[in-house]
Motif scaffolding. Structure first.
Motif, PDB file in Angstrom:
ATOM      1  N   MET A 210       0.825  -1.202   0.000  1.00 56.82           N
ATOM      2  CA  MET A 210       0.000   0.000   0.000  1.00 56.82           C
ATOM      3  C   MET A 210       0.863   1.258   0.000  1.00 56.82           C
ATOM      4  O   MET A 210       0.586   2.228  -0.709  1.00 56.82           O
ATOM      5  N   HIS A 211       1.920   1.247   0.783  1.00 54.24           N
ATOM      6  CA  HIS A 211       2.813   2.401   0.813  1.00 54.24           C
ATOM      7  C   HIS A 211       3.448   2.610  -0.557  1.00 54.24           C
ATOM      8  O   HIS A 211       3.629   3.754  -1.000  1.00 54.24           O
ATOM      9  N   ALA A 212       3.805   1.516  -1.247  1.00 56.26           N
ATOM     10  CA  ALA A 212       4.416   1.630  -2.574  1.00 56.26           C
ATOM     11  C   ALA A 212       3.423   2.205  -3.582  1.00 56.26           C
ATOM     12  O   ALA A 212       3.782   3.064  -4.401  1.00 56.26           O
ATOM     13  N   TYR A 213       2.157   1.749  -3.517  1.00 59.73           N
ATOM     14  CA  TYR A 213       1.143   2.269  -4.447  1.00 59.73           C
ATOM     15  C   TYR A 213       0.916   3.758  -4.221  1.00 59.73           C
ATOM     16  O   TYR A 213       0.796   4.540  -5.180  1.00 59.73           O
ATOM     17  N   LEU A 214       0.852   4.151  -2.958  1.00 60.34           N
ATOM     18  CA  LEU A 214       0.613   5.554  -2.651  1.00 60.34           C
ATOM     19  C   LEU A 214       1.805   6.414  -3.057  1.00 60.34           C
ATOM     20  O   LEU A 214       1.640   7.554  -3.517  1.00 60.34           O
ATOM     21  N   ALA A 215       3.007   5.888  -2.909  1.00 62.64           N
ATOM     22  CA  ALA A 215       4.192   6.625  -3.347  1.00 62.64           C
ATOM     23  C   ALA A 215       4.178   6.807  -4.861  1.00 62.64           C
ATOM     24  O   ALA A 215       4.501   7.888  -5.375  1.00 62.64           O
TER      25      ALA A 215
ATOM     26  N   ASP B 116      -9.784   9.868   0.274  1.00 62.69           N
ATOM     27  CA  ASP B 116      -8.598  10.096  -0.542  1.00 62.69           C
ATOM     28  C   ASP B 116      -7.395   9.713   0.302  1.00 62.69           C
ATOM     29  O   ASP B 116      -7.137  10.298   1.344  1.00 62.69           O
ATOM     30  N   LEU B 117      -6.688   8.706  -0.132  1.00 60.88           N
ATOM     31  CA  LEU B 117      -5.581   8.193   0.659  1.00 60.88           C
ATOM     32  C   LEU B 117      -4.377   9.120   0.648  1.00 60.88           C
ATOM     33  O   LEU B 117      -3.431   8.912   1.388  1.00 60.88           O
ATOM     34  N   ILE B 118      -4.403  10.122  -0.224  1.00 61.43           N
ATOM     35  CA  ILE B 118      -3.328  11.111  -0.252  1.00 61.43           C
ATOM     36  C   ILE B 118      -3.960  12.474  -0.003  1.00 61.43           C
ATOM     37  O   ILE B 118      -4.809  12.922  -0.781  1.00 61.43           O
ATOM     38  N   GLY B 119      -3.589  13.138   1.086  1.00 59.09           N
ATOM     39  CA  GLY B 119      -4.171  14.420   1.424  1.00 59.09           C
ATOM     40  C   GLY B 119      -3.671  15.542   0.548  1.00 59.09           C
ATOM     41  O   GLY B 119      -2.779  15.368  -0.279  1.00 59.09           O
ATOM     42  N   ASP B 120      -4.252  16.725   0.753  1.00 58.92           N
ATOM     43  CA  ASP B 120      -3.852  17.883  -0.028  1.00 58.92           C
ATOM     44  C   ASP B 120      -2.388  18.246   0.201  1.00 58.92           C
ATOM     45  O   ASP B 120      -1.732  18.819  -0.668  1.00 58.92           O
ATOM     46  N   ASP B 121      -1.881  17.914   1.386  1.00 56.82           N
ATOM     47  CA  ASP B 121      -0.481  18.207   1.683  1.00 56.82           C
ATOM     48  C   ASP B 121       0.449  17.099   1.218  1.00 56.82           C
ATOM     49  O   ASP B 121       1.657  17.148   1.480  1.00 56.82           O
ATOM     50  N   GLY B 122      -0.092  16.081   0.507  1.00 57.39           N
ATOM     51  CA  GLY B 122       0.733  14.999   0.007  1.00 57.39           C
ATOM     52  C   GLY B 122       1.020  13.927   1.047  1.00 57.39           C
ATOM     53  O   GLY B 122       1.793  13.007   0.806  1.00 57.39           O
ATOM     54  N   LYS B 123       0.375  14.006   2.239  1.00 56.71           N
ATOM     55  CA  LYS B 123       0.646  13.040   3.294  1.00 56.71           C
ATOM     56  C   LYS B 123      -0.054  11.717   3.035  1.00 56.71           C
ATOM     57  O   LYS B 123      -1.169  11.686   2.541  1.00 56.71           O
ATOM     58  N   ASP B 124       0.611  10.638   3.369  1.00 58.99           N
ATOM     59  CA  ASP B 124       0.070   9.292   3.191  1.00 58.99           C
ATOM     60  C   ASP B 124      -0.923   9.037   4.319  1.00 58.99           C
ATOM     61  O   ASP B 124      -0.550   8.803   5.474  1.00 58.99           O
ATOM     62  N   LEU B 125      -2.240   9.118   4.013  1.00 55.07           N
ATOM     63  CA  LEU B 125      -3.272   8.956   5.042  1.00 55.07           C
ATOM     64  C   LEU B 125      -3.356   7.528   5.543  1.00 55.07           C
ATOM     65  O   LEU B 125      -3.837   7.291   6.648  1.00 55.07           O
ATOM     66  N   PHE B 126      -2.914   6.587   4.730  1.00 59.90           N
ATOM     67  CA  PHE B 126      -2.927   5.197   5.196  1.00 59.90           C
ATOM     68  C   PHE B 126      -1.979   5.038   6.381  1.00 59.90           C
ATOM     69  O   PHE B 126      -2.293   4.391   7.372  1.00 59.90           O
TER      70      PHE B 126
ATOM     71  N   ARG C 200      -7.337   1.866  -3.685  1.00 62.27           N
ATOM     72  CA  ARG C 200      -8.160   2.907  -3.068  1.00 62.27           C
ATOM     73  C   ARG C 200      -9.390   2.334  -2.366  1.00 62.27           C
ATOM     74  O   ARG C 200      -9.931   2.957  -1.445  1.00 62.27           O
ATOM     75  N   PHE C 201      -9.827   1.183  -2.820  1.00 61.62           N
ATOM     76  CA  PHE C 201     -11.045   0.600  -2.252  1.00 61.62           C
ATOM     77  C   PHE C 201     -10.735  -0.317  -1.079  1.00 61.62           C
ATOM     78  O   PHE C 201     -11.634  -0.940  -0.530  1.00 61.62           O
ATOM     79  N   ALA C 202      -9.464  -0.393  -0.699  1.00 60.39           N
ATOM     80  CA  ALA C 202      -9.080  -1.210   0.450  1.00 60.39           C
ATOM     81  C   ALA C 202      -9.080  -0.402   1.735  1.00 60.39           C
ATOM     82  O   ALA C 202      -8.879  -0.951   2.807  1.00 60.39           O
ATOM     83  N   GLU C 203      -9.300   0.917   1.632  1.00 57.83           N
ATOM     84  CA  GLU C 203      -9.292   1.783   2.804  1.00 57.83           C
ATOM     85  C   GLU C 203     -10.552   2.626   2.835  1.00 57.83           C
ATOM     86  O   GLU C 203     -11.079   2.998   1.779  1.00 57.83           O
ATOM     87  N   PRO C 204     -11.031   2.966   4.002  1.00 61.19           N
ATOM     88  CA  PRO C 204     -12.257   3.767   4.091  1.00 61.19           C
ATOM     89  C   PRO C 204     -12.035   5.234   3.779  1.00 61.19           C
ATOM     90  O   PRO C 204     -12.989   5.970   3.540  1.00 61.19           O
TER      91      PRO C 204
END
Length: 405
Positions: free
Chosen positions: A83-88, A114-124, A107-111
């Motif tokens: 998941m971290h690799a996909y988000l990166a 948007d798994l990436i916030g406006d600040d680019g942070k990994d929400l997962f 994207r459908f594996a997490e509630p």
């Protein structure tokens, strides 16, 4: 109809100058040739179905897409590390100026919306820090994904394959250079982020952008393989028979010039190459060789009979001119019938080959006799070549060495 080689010889400076100027003028159009990076080039722009497709695309599909087909390896496709690799990868793809959006199965594996916030942070990563907030085990991620109908459409039933879609909007008109640059950047990012980390075992590509890129690769591959391969093969066969490098080079160079001039005219005319057009130079070179060898073989036979070089050239030209002219006329007319095709690349084949045949005829009846007259081919050498051209001797050799003949 008769062309006197003495006349050609007396005006050879003017003929060479005109030929050189014609070659330069036509081949300058090669710089204007464009390789179409869109499969739609095979359809007529006035076709109502193509117009309907363009209308639908303008309304519903604002951009093309590159689809990444991921294949699982030792690690499951869904895991905290993956998941971290996909988000990166998504962050890096979004940073490309031509990428309008990125969506994928993960994207459908997490509630989170948007798994990436406006600040680019990994929400997962942030959500995972909350005790009990998310079941981040591979099975928990899969169960959450499979609960979503759209998520199910993006993965295979055996959980081995999954999709990531990258929507792109190129600044130009999907030129070959733009498509190649876009696909190269997407491939490099995907390989560096997913393959190097071991998140997936392999990545295949689909979608309109990847298909357009494949068309470019086909054109470049065919031009880079078949044209040199044709020249080498024909050159080898001619050398085995003629054993005279000048007699080998004259038809080959003439064929290349005819093909280059025809493609140059295509460039000046604003025509666009597609994958099928990669074979056009091969057709022109082959037709030129077939015509020019009549003149060359006739010259060798008359020289072997004891005639002087100039007289042998004149006799060969007199004997073959009518047949070569009728052959060029009928061949050009036949290929011009392709102008009736509804597909623009097929029409281009007809136009280019017809022009190539005309240029080939001019080179064969004007320039080639001048070049043959300059050859220092003695009677003995001509006799040896003529002997190798003897069909009866070849058939006898086949009967002695090949049982089924």
């Amino acid at each position: 109809m008769r062309i006197k080689t003495a006349f050609l010889h007396s005006h050879r400076a003017a003929i060479y100058s005109l030929a050189f100027g014609l070659v330069l003028a036509t081949t300058a159009g090669l710089a204007r040739l464009q390789v179409e990076a869109n499969y739609r080039v095979y359809f007529d722009g006035a076709d109502p179905l193509l117009a309907l497709e363009a209308s639908v695309n303008r309304r519903f599909a604002k951009s093309d897409s590159a689809i990444l087909v991921l294949e699982a390896g030792q690690r499951p496709l869904l895991s905290p590390e993956s998941m971290h690799a996909y988000l990166a990868l998504e962050r890096e793809l979004r940073a490309l100026p031509f990428v309008s959006s990125v969506s994928g199965f993960y994207r459908f594996a997490e509630p989170a919306e948007d798994l990436i916030g406006d600040d680019g942070k990994d929400l997962f990563a942030a959500a995972g820090e909350e005790d009990g907030a998310i079941d981040s085990t591979p099975e928990g991620l899969w169960q959450r994904l499979l609960q979503h109908p759209r998520g199910q459409d993006l993965v295979s039933a055996n959980r081995r394959y999954a999709l990531i879609e990258v929507q792109v909007k190129l600044a130009g008109e999907d030129s070959a250079r733009e498509v190649q640059q876009a696909m190269s950047q997407i491939r490099d990012l995907a390989a560096g982020t997913l393959l190097d980390s071991g998140a997936v075992a392999a990545i295949n590509y689909s979608g309109a952008l990847a298909l357009n890129h494949a068309y470019i690769d086909v054109v470049r591959h065919d031009l880079g393989l078949f044209v040199p391969g044709l020249l080498l093969l024909i050159g080898l066969v001619l050398w085995l028979v003629l054993r005279n490098w000048r007699l080998v080079l004259l038809p080959l160079v003439g064929g290349l010039l005819a093909a280059t001039m025809a493609m140059g005219i295509a460039g000046w005319s604003g025509w666009t190459l597609a994958a099928i057009n990669a074979f056009t130079p091969i057709i022109i070179v082959s037709l030129h060789l077939a015509a020019s060898m009549h003149l060359v073989v006739g010259f060798v036979q008359y020289r072997a009979g004891g005639l002087g070089v100039a007289e042998a050239v004149q006799r060969s030209l007199d004997f073959n001119l009518r047949a070569m002219s009728l052959s060029a006329l009928t061949t050009a007319a036949g290929f011009l019938l392709l102008a009736l095709s509804p597909s623009p690349p097929v029409r281009l084949v007809g136009y280019c080959v017809a022009m190539g045949v005309v240029f080939s005829w001019l080179l064969n009846v004007v320039v080639l006799p001048l070049q043959l007259a300059r050859l220092q081919l003695d009677v003995g050498g001509a006799e040896r070549i003529n002997a190798r051209l003897d069909a009866e001797r070849f058939i006898s050799w086949l009967k002695r060495h090949v049982r089924w003949v």
